[in-house]
Design an enzyme around this catalytic site. Structure first.
Site, short mmCIF file in Angstrom:
data_model
loop_
_atom_site.label_atom_id
_atom_site.label_comp_id
_atom_site.label_asym_id
_atom_site.label_seq_id
_atom_site.Cartn_x
_atom_site.Cartn_y
_atom_site.Cartn_z
N CYS A 1 0.87 -1.15 0.00
CA CYS A 1 0.00 0.00 0.00
C CYS A 1 0.91 1.20 0.00
O CYS A 1 2.11 1.07 0.22
CB CYS A 1 -0.85 0.00 1.26
SG CYS A 1 -1.76 -1.53 1.51
N ARG B 1 1.38 1.56 -5.89
CA ARG B 1 1.54 0.57 -4.83
C ARG B 1 0.23 -0.15 -4.49
O ARG B 1 0.21 -1.09 -3.69
CB ARG B 1 2.07 1.23 -3.56
CG ARG B 1 3.36 1.98 -3.78
CD ARG B 1 3.83 2.61 -2.50
NE ARG B 1 4.19 1.57 -1.55
CZ ARG B 1 5.35 0.97 -1.50
NH1 ARG B 1 6.30 1.31 -2.34
NH2 ARG B 1 5.59 0.04 -0.62
N TRP C 1 -3.79 -1.88 -1.25
CA TRP C 1 -3.84 -3.13 -2.01
C TRP C 1 -4.18 -4.20 -0.98
O TRP C 1 -3.37 -4.52 -0.12
CB TRP C 1 -2.48 -3.41 -2.66
CG TRP C 1 -2.46 -4.63 -3.52
CD1 TRP C 1 -2.85 -4.72 -4.82
CD2 TRP C 1 -2.00 -5.93 -3.15
NE1 TRP C 1 -2.68 -6.01 -5.28
CE2 TRP C 1 -2.15 -6.78 -4.28
CE3 TRP C 1 -1.48 -6.49 -1.98
CZ2 TRP C 1 -1.80 -8.11 -4.27
CZ3 TRP C 1 -1.13 -7.84 -1.97
CH2 TRP C 1 -1.29 -8.63 -3.11
N ASN D 1 1.18 -0.55 5.72
CA ASN D 1 1.55 -1.29 4.52
C ASN D 1 2.23 -2.58 4.98
O ASN D 1 3.04 -2.53 5.90
CB ASN D 1 2.52 -0.41 3.70
CG ASN D 1 3.24 -1.19 2.64
OD1 ASN D 1 2.71 -2.12 2.06
ND2 ASN D 1 4.48 -0.82 2.37
N GLY D 2 1.90 -3.70 4.35
CA GLY D 2 2.53 -4.97 4.75
C GLY D 2 1.57 -5.82 5.55
O GLY D 2 0.36 -5.62 5.49
N GLU E 1 6.80 -14.17 -20.98
CA GLU E 1 6.46 -12.77 -20.74
C GLU E 1 5.20 -12.36 -21.52
O GLU E 1 4.35 -11.63 -21.02
CB GLU E 1 7.66 -11.89 -21.12
CG GLU E 1 7.43 -10.39 -21.12
CD GLU E 1 7.06 -9.80 -19.76
OE1 GLU E 1 7.02 -10.53 -18.77
OE2 GLU E 1 6.79 -8.59 -19.71
N LYS F 1 1.91 -10.83 -19.80
CA LYS F 1 1.35 -9.51 -20.17
C LYS F 1 -0.12 -9.66 -20.52
O LYS F 1 -0.95 -8.87 -20.08
CB LYS F 1 2.07 -8.92 -21.40
CG LYS F 1 3.43 -8.36 -21.20
CD LYS F 1 3.50 -7.07 -20.44
CE LYS F 1 3.66 -7.30 -18.97
NZ LYS F 1 4.99 -7.31 -18.44
N GLU G 1 -2.41 -10.53 -17.39
CA GLU G 1 -2.57 -9.53 -16.31
C GLU G 1 -3.39 -8.33 -16.73
O GLU G 1 -4.04 -7.71 -15.90
CB GLU G 1 -1.23 -9.11 -15.71
CG GLU G 1 -0.35 -8.28 -16.60
CD GLU G 1 0.99 -7.94 -15.93
OE1 GLU G 1 1.04 -7.81 -14.71
OE2 GLU G 1 1.97 -7.81 -16.68
N HIS H 1 4.58 -32.55 -24.67
CA HIS H 1 4.53 -33.33 -23.42
C HIS H 1 3.28 -33.04 -22.61
O HIS H 1 3.23 -33.36 -21.43
CB HIS H 1 5.79 -33.06 -22.60
CG HIS H 1 7.05 -33.51 -23.26
ND1 HIS H 1 7.35 -34.83 -23.46
CD2 HIS H 1 8.06 -32.81 -23.83
CE1 HIS H 1 8.51 -34.94 -24.10
NE2 HIS H 1 8.96 -33.72 -24.34
N LYS I 1 1.76 -2.13 -8.63
CA LYS I 1 3.02 -2.00 -9.35
C LYS I 1 4.20 -2.49 -8.51
O LYS I 1 5.16 -3.04 -9.03
CB LYS I 1 3.21 -0.52 -9.72
CG LYS I 1 4.47 -0.21 -10.48
CD LYS I 1 4.27 -0.50 -11.94
CE LYS I 1 5.53 -0.33 -12.75
NZ LYS I 1 5.66 -1.36 -13.78
C1 F6R Z 1 4.36 -7.82 -14.67
C2 F6R Z 1 5.03 -7.10 -13.60
C3 F6R Z 1 5.38 -7.84 -12.37
C4 F6R Z 1 6.72 -7.36 -11.83
C5 F6R Z 1 7.04 -8.04 -10.50
C6 F6R Z 1 8.39 -7.63 -9.97
O1 F6R Z 1 4.08 -6.98 -15.74
O2 F6R Z 1 5.26 -5.92 -13.70
O3 F6R Z 1 5.42 -9.22 -12.59
O4 F6R Z 1 7.72 -7.64 -12.76
O5 F6R Z 1 6.06 -7.69 -9.56
O6 F6R Z 1 8.47 -6.26 -9.77
P1 F6R Z 1 9.84 -5.53 -9.64
O7 F6R Z 1 10.56 -5.66 -10.93
O8 F6R Z 1 9.50 -4.11 -9.32
O9 F6R Z 1 10.59 -6.21 -8.53
#
Ligand code: F6R
Length: 606
Positions: free
Chosen positions: A2, A27, A74, A98-99, A478, A482, A485, A501, A601
């Site tokens: 958060c 956050r 969050w 937060n946490g 990846e 993408k 999410e 497999h 994020k």
């Molecule tokens: C996916 C994404 C997340 C981050 C992950 C690690 O698009 O952004 O999977 O890559 O939460 O975040 P960082 O790189 O900030 O440690």
């Protein structure tokens, strides 16, 4: 995870906190709230939903006061309702947190037995009650804090505002980030320097286990055991300007288009543009690095998976890539002279931070590869290499990923050079291939109309598979991440050779299969896997180069032809089409690409 803000000022606190919460929205953004002291008494406004919902509440019911705390949430414990939104109030005490308070259930039981009534389903509320009861029993606020801190377990940060205490914030940090901002006759507390950037650049970062008594005239910091401690003041380089989307619809779209620059700037962090030579950052510059262990989560983990190919093949250095959240749960055996690389856009992912600490405890020197210069991971590592992607706001990582890939590839070439693993001519060729990437990326982005019909098809699918081999395998992973999410469409990335497999059972005419296949050493084998998909009626979307298209284009339903590049650097370029497809599919579906549901994020819980 958060976002937290606290202000002691002589100006209206609510607008300052609202601005800070917008900076902290990365956050978490499922509910928000602020509390201030009005004539000494606590008053608060809260709303479920994004900060805009809180802003609307404040427009309708403004909040006075010059001291306050604010929060963007969050959810961990309790759904994202107004009742669970912070600040949580118990008696004279308001808390933003937060946490996770890991022993909250046991504490709650004790408090309930003592007659306390809870208003929310959060773990946070126990902190408010514990502090309130300690103060009600006659303790001064700092004594209450000293008494409560040892009772809390977990990784958390919180800030406290107390009724009748116009010049006081209490702040505590255990693993989750928290910083204090010093102003002229003002003081602030925030989850990061960015939140406080328009207010002050003078920052004190609390360390693990610290708690602080913050007043307008000064701050005292204490360690876990209550002993006073001095923490240095730093001047943050973070700008106070809020970065806009420009002409783009979303930050994600802007950030996808920022990539030529992000790649170019990051390249210059490793390769001197004047001389064309590289300097390896410490501790990777040690003469006898025996092994590299990459620690990361999510997209950053996929950058690490790609880096493994590069470190092994270009530099001849053994490399393992660890999911940060799993690393501490194994008895990993790490060698003497090993280097760990903690990779993180935010530099705050708690899993990665904990993995970094674990690697240090196992005798590894740690390099941080981060995008946020003053982040916790940057501060705790032995050395730092910054990706130069610039601030990334879209929740789905894009430009930070290609910047991480660029840094890794340039590092592997530099290591290969100093270790004599790569002939000089190959070093030069690879550096040229890297230097040409910003222009190649620009070509891909310039010509993005062709992605629309494919994105339309993807947006209608229920399941999508992504396949790749060798260096393209992490890009398949990846691509699937993408898509899922930001569109909520189920997607899986597979090593192309692994499909037979098991996953091949999923293929029918309703399942689009995105195949990442530059014409590299794995191309022929991937072509066979593509034929297997076609034979089962699967729809193929082929990402390849002119040579690959000439050899295979006929067998695909859609072909995206990318510029030809040295296969070694191809993952950096092939990341772009998978990002663009996911983004356009989200636009098609009408989901919020920048703030998809349930995500944040920066993930600062384990
Ligand atoms: C996916 C994404 C997340 C981050 C992950 C690690 O698009 O952004 O999977 O890559 O939460 O975040 P960082 O790189 O900030 O440690």
């Amino acid at each position: 995870m958060c976002g937290i803000i606290g202000v002691l000022t002589d100006r209206p606190a609510a607008p300052l906190m609202l601005d800070a919460l917008k900076r902290l929205e990365y956050r978490g953004y499922d509910s928000a709230g602020i509390a201030t002291l009005v004539n000494g008494g606590l008053d608060r406004r809260r709303a479920a939903g994004k900060i805009a919902a809180l802003e609307a509440v404040l427009d309708a019911h403004p909040l006075a006061g010059v001291s306050g705390i604010g929060h963007t949430r969050w959810a961990t414990h309790g759904p994202p309702t107004e009742a669970n939104a912070h600040p949580h109030v118990a008696g004279r005490v308001a808390v933003v947190h937060n946490g996770i308070i890991e022993n909250h259930a046991a504490l709650k039981e004790v408090l309930i037995a003592e007659g306390v009534r809870f208003d929310s389903a959060t773990d946070t509320e126990v902190v408010a009650h514990l502090l309130d009861r300690a103060i009600a029993a006659g303790r001064r606020p700092e004594e209450a804090m000293a008494a409560v801190m040892p009772r809390l377990r977990g990784a958390f940060a919180f800030v406290v505002l107390i009724e009748g205490e116009e010049d006081l914030l209490l702040a505590a940090r255990r693993a989750s980030p928290l910083a204090i901002g010093l102003g002229e006759g003002e003081a602030f507390v925030g989850s990061d320097a960015t939140a406080m950037a328009p207010l002050t650049r003078r920052i004190i970062y609390l360390e693990d286990g610290d708690w602080a008594v913050v007043r307008r005239t000064g701050t005292s910091v204490f360690q876990e055991d209550g002993a006073p401690v001095k923490r240095p003041e730093r001047v943050s380089s973070i700008s106070g300007a809020l970065i806009g989307k420009g002409n783009y619809r979303h930050f994600m779209e802007k950030e996808i288009h920022d990539q030529p620059e992000a790649i170019a700037h990051t390249l210059h962090a490793v390769i001197d543009p004047g001389t064309g030579t590289s300097t390896l950052p410490s501790p990777l510059d040690a003469p006898n690095v025996s092994k590299i262990t990459v620690l990361a989560a999510g997209t950053s983990y996929y950058a690490g998976l790609t880096a493994r190919y590069w470190f092994e093949s270009l530099a001849g250095v053994p490399c393992e890539v660890e999911l940060a959240s799993e690393f501490r749960d194994r008895d990993a055996v790490l060698p003497k002279d090993g280097v760990a690389i903690a990779v993180s856009q935010s530099g705050e992912s708690l899993d990665t931070l904990m993995a970094l600490r674990h690697a240090k405890a196992l005798g590894q020197k740690v390099l941080a590869l981060v995008n946020v210069p003053e982040s916790t991971i940057a501060r705790e590592a032995d050395g730092v290499l910054l990706t130069r992607a610039g601030p990334e706001f879209g929740v789905a990582s894009t430009k930070a990923f290609t910047a991480q890939l660029t840094a890794f590839c340039a590092l592997a070439v530099a290591l290969g050079e100093v270790r004599g693993h790569l002939p000089a001519a190959r070093v030069t060729a690879l550096r040229e291939a890297l230097a040409a990437l910003p222009a190649r990326a620009g070509e891909v982005l310039h010509d993005d109309d062709r992605f629309h019909p494919i994105a339309q098809e993807l947006s209608r699918a229920r399941d999508v598979l992504y396949l790749g081999r060798g260096l393209s395998y992490p890009i398949a992973l990846e691509g699937a991440l993408k898509l899922k999410e930001i569109t909520y469409i189920h997607a899986e990335g597979y090593a192309a050779g692994e499909m037979k497999h098991g996953p091949i059972a999923l293929i029918d005419e309703h399942v689009p299969v995105v195949i990442v296949a530059p014409s590299d050493g794995w191309f022929e084998k991937t072509a066979s896997n593509m034929a297997e998909v076609r034979a089962r009626g699967g729809r193929v979307i082929l990402l390849t180069d002119p040579d690959g298209a000439a050899r295979l284009g006929e067998g695909a339903d859609h072909v995206v032809v990318l510029p030809a590049v040295d296969p070694v650097v191809s993952p950096i370029l092939y990341a772009l089409p998978v990002q663009i497809l996911a983004y356009l599919a989200a636009v098609e579906k009408g989901t919020d690409a920048d703030q998809p549901r349930n995500l944040a994020k920066s993930v600062t819980v384990e």
